[in-house]
Design a protein around this motif. Sequence first.
Motif, PDB file in Angstrom:
ATOM      1  N   LEU A   1       0.822  -1.213   0.000  1.00 63.04           N
ATOM      2  CA  LEU A   1       0.000   0.000   0.000  1.00 63.04           C
ATOM      3  C   LEU A   1       0.854   1.259   0.000  1.00 63.04           C
ATOM      4  O   LEU A   1       0.509   2.256  -0.645  1.00 63.04           O
ATOM      5  N   VAL A   2       1.978   1.225   0.705  1.00 62.13           N
ATOM      6  CA  VAL A   2       2.901   2.369   0.693  1.00 62.13           C
ATOM      7  C   VAL A   2       3.447   2.590  -0.715  1.00 62.13           C
ATOM      8  O   VAL A   2       3.536   3.729  -1.201  1.00 62.13           O
ATOM      9  N   LEU A   3       3.815   1.501  -1.384  1.00 62.66           N
ATOM     10  CA  LEU A   3       4.324   1.621  -2.753  1.00 62.66           C
ATOM     11  C   LEU A   3       3.248   2.151  -3.697  1.00 62.66           C
ATOM     12  O   LEU A   3       3.538   2.962  -4.590  1.00 62.66           O
ATOM     13  N   ALA A   4       2.002   1.704  -3.512  1.00 55.93           N
ATOM     14  CA  ALA A   4       0.905   2.235  -4.331  1.00 55.93           C
ATOM     15  C   ALA A   4       0.770   3.737  -4.117  1.00 55.93           C
ATOM     16  O   ALA A   4       0.609   4.510  -5.071  1.00 55.93           O
ATOM     17  N   GLY A   5       0.836   4.160  -2.852  1.00 55.09           N
ATOM     18  CA  GLY A   5       0.756   5.584  -2.550  1.00 55.09           C
ATOM     19  C   GLY A   5       1.908   6.355  -3.167  1.00 55.09           C
ATOM     20  O   GLY A   5       1.723   7.448  -3.729  1.00 55.09           O
ATOM     21  N   ALA A   6       3.111   5.775  -3.095  1.00 55.64           N
ATOM     22  CA  ALA A   6       4.283   6.445  -3.665  1.00 55.64           C
ATOM     23  C   ALA A   6       4.141   6.592  -5.181  1.00 55.64           C
ATOM     24  O   ALA A   6       4.537   7.610  -5.763  1.00 55.64           O
ATOM     25  N   SER A   7       3.549   5.582  -5.837  1.00 57.58           N
ATOM     26  CA  SER A   7       3.390   5.643  -7.289  1.00 57.58           C
ATOM     27  C   SER A   7       2.468   6.789  -7.699  1.00 57.58           C
ATOM     28  O   SER A   7       2.751   7.510  -8.670  1.00 57.58           O
ATOM     29  N   PHE A   8       1.378   6.966  -6.964  1.00 58.83           N
ATOM     30  CA  PHE A   8       0.464   8.067  -7.285  1.00 58.83           C
ATOM     31  C   PHE A   8       1.056   9.423  -6.890  1.00 58.83           C
ATOM     32  O   PHE A   8       0.750  10.448  -7.516  1.00 58.83           O
ATOM     33  N   TYR A   9       1.902   9.418  -5.867  1.00 62.53           N
ATOM     34  CA  TYR A   9       2.558  10.674  -5.488  1.00 62.53           C
ATOM     35  C   TYR A   9       3.488  11.134  -6.614  1.00 62.53           C
ATOM     36  O   TYR A   9       3.590  12.337  -6.897  1.00 62.53           O
ATOM     37  N   ILE A  10       4.155  10.169  -7.272  1.00 60.43           N
ATOM     38  CA  ILE A  10       5.001  10.508  -8.426  1.00 60.43           C
ATOM     39  C   ILE A  10       4.171  11.198  -9.507  1.00 60.43           C
ATOM     40  O   ILE A  10       4.571  12.225 -10.064  1.00 60.43           O
ATOM     41  N   LEU A  11       2.981  10.636  -9.785  1.00 63.81           N
ATOM     42  CA  LEU A  11       2.112  11.263 -10.796  1.00 63.81           C
ATOM     43  C   LEU A  11       1.664  12.649 -10.360  1.00 63.81           C
ATOM     44  O   LEU A  11       1.522  13.558 -11.189  1.00 63.81           O
ATOM     45  N   SER A  12       1.417  12.815  -9.055  1.00 67.56           N
ATOM     46  CA  SER A  12       0.955  14.126  -8.571  1.00 67.56           C
ATOM     47  C   SER A  12       2.031  15.197  -8.753  1.00 67.56           C
ATOM     48  O   SER A  12       1.716  16.386  -8.859  1.00 67.56           O
ATOM     49  N   LEU A  13       3.302  14.770  -8.783  1.00 69.17           N
ATOM     50  CA  LEU A  13       4.405  15.722  -8.953  1.00 69.17           C
ATOM     51  C   LEU A  13       4.641  16.084 -10.417  1.00 69.17           C
ATOM     52  O   LEU A  13       5.372  17.030 -10.707  1.00 69.17           O
ATOM     53  N   SER A  14       4.021  15.310 -11.315  1.00 66.06           N
ATOM     54  CA  SER A  14       4.314  15.494 -12.740  1.00 66.06           C
ATOM     55  C   SER A  14       3.925  16.874 -13.251  1.00 66.06           C
ATOM     56  O   SER A  14       4.531  17.380 -14.207  1.00 66.06           O
ATOM     57  N   GLY A  15       2.933  17.504 -12.618  1.00 64.30           N
ATOM     58  CA  GLY A  15       2.502  18.829 -13.060  1.00 64.30           C
ATOM     59  C   GLY A  15       3.604  19.861 -13.018  1.00 64.30           C
ATOM     60  O   GLY A  15       3.605  20.820 -13.802  1.00 64.30           O
ATOM     61  N   GLY A  16       4.572  19.667 -12.120  1.00 63.36           N
ATOM     62  CA  GLY A  16       5.687  20.609 -12.025  1.00 63.36           C
ATOM     63  C   GLY A  16       6.611  20.570 -13.219  1.00 63.36           C
ATOM     64  O   GLY A  16       7.419  21.479 -13.411  1.00 63.36           O
TER      65      GLY A  16
END
Length: 513
Positions: free
Chosen positions: A378-393
Motif C-alpha cells: 500500500l505504501v508503494l501504491a501511494g508512492a506511485s500516485f505521489y510521483i504522478l501528482s508531482l508530474s505537473g511541475g
Amino acid sequence: MLDKGVSTTAEDPQMFGHPKGLFYLFFAELWERFSFYGMRALLMLYMVQEIFKALSERDVAAAAVYASYGSLVYASTVIGGRISDKILGMRSSIFLGGILMAIGHFVLAIENDIAFFLALAFIIVGNGFFKPNISTFVGSLYKDGDRRKDSGFTIFYMGINIGGFAAPLLCGWLAASYGWHYGFGLAGIGMLAGLIFFWSGIKKNVFGERGLPPNQEIYEKKILGIPQKTFIPIVSLLATPLIAYILASYKAIAGGESFLGDQNYVNLIFKFIGIGIVIYMGTIISKSNPDERKKLIMALLITFFMTLFWGFHELSGSVITLFADRNVALDGIMNASQTNSLNSLVIIALSIPVSLLWAYLSKRNLNPRTPYKFGLGLVLAGASFYILSLSGGSADENGMVPFAYLFIMYFILSIGELFMSPVGLSKITDLSPKRIVSFMMGVWFLSSAFAFQIVGFISKQLAIESTDVNVGGLETLSTYTDGFHLIAMYSLGAGAIVLLFSPLMKKLMGNVH
C-alpha cells in the motif's frame, strides 16, 4: 468418472518437468487475457470519444459503465465457479465462457449503442465461467504436496502477463491506425485462439479425465424438459439482455432523470451484497472459537486492504488512461491505450527476481510476514500516485508531462502488486476454517468486484465536463494531479496503519506466515 480434483499420475504426459497440460492451459489463458486486456485498454477511451461523446458528463457516464462492468466481471466468477463445481465441470465451463466472451468481443465491432452494452454483458457472463475454472484446472494437474505446483502457477501467471502486455500494444495500434472496431475484433480473435489451444489439448488427451462434469446424472438432469448441460447455456444467453440493461443505468448519474438518484443499479446491488457479507461474517465470527475468531478477523483485514489496493490499481484502465491521453507526452513512444501494457511489462520483468528475493530472505529468517508485505504494498501504491501528482511541475506550456512519470508510476505500483497479490490468496485459505473456506474464497474474489466500486467513485470525482474530444492540457492537468495527490495520501496512510499494527496482526495470524 473422475472429477475436477483428480491428481496427476505417473502416466500423465510431461513437458519440461511439468504436466504437458500446463502448457496448453498456459496458451489458452494467454490468449484469453490477450482478449480481455486488449478490450479493456480501449474501453474507457472508446466510451469517452465515441459512445458518450455528445454528453458533457461523458467522463462520468464512462466511469459508471467501466466500474459496473469491472464489478460484474469479477462477481460473475463466484456464480460461474459454483455452477462448474456442481454441474458443468471445468471443460464445459471454459468452452461456454470462451464462446460467450468471443461473441462479446465481436459484437463490440458493431457500431451501435445497444450492441455495445450487449457485448459487455456477453463478456461478463463468459468471464464468470472461464476465469475461475482455467486457474483451478492448473491446480488439478498436480498432486497435493507436489513441489512443482508453485513453479507451475508461476509459469501460468507469466502467460497471463504476456497476454496483458501484448494485447494493449497490438489492439491499441490497430484501433489508432484503422479504427476502434479493428482493435476489438483482434481481441475476439485472441479469445478464439485460446479456445483452439484448449480444444487441441483435449483432443491430444493431455488432461486425462480431468475437468469432466462432477456428476453425469446431474449434468444430464432435465429442467423444463431440457438437460442442464443445455439449460445453463440457454439461461446464460437470456441473462445478457438483463445485464446490458443494468449496465445502461449509467444515465442515472449522467444527467438523466432516474429514481436511483446519483446511483446506478450496480452500485445498489453491491451495497446490498456488502451489507449481507458483513452481517453473515459477524454471525460466523461470533460462533467461532477464539483461535478461529482471530484468524477470521485477519482474513477480513487482508481482504479489505487488498480491495483498497485493487481500487487504486484498477484506475490504470480508467482515469490513468484518460490522463495519459490528455496530459502525457506520448509522441513516438505509444498511444494512451497502449500504456496499459506497462503494468504487465514490469510484472514479467520483476516477478522472478521478487520471488527469488523472498526465497533468499526465507533462508535467513528475514522474509517479512504477510502484514508487513501488505503494508509495504500500500505504501508503494501511494508512492506511485505521489510521483504522478508531482508530474505537473514538469508540464510544458500545453499541460503535457514527460512520459517518464507514467513509467515510474507503473514500475512502483507493479512492485506493490508483487508484494500483495501472490500471497493474499494462499493466506485466505490458511486463515479460514475448513467449513467455510469456499465462502471465504468467494469473498476474496468479490473483493476485486468491490474494488471497481472504488474505481467508479474516484473516476467520478476526477471527471472532466466537456464535449470536446480533444480536451486536455492545462484545462485537465490540475484536476488529475490534485486527485492523484489525494489518492497517494489515502494509500500511504493505509499502508502506514498496516505497518503500525503489523505486530498485532501477526498475533492474530498465529502460526500462519
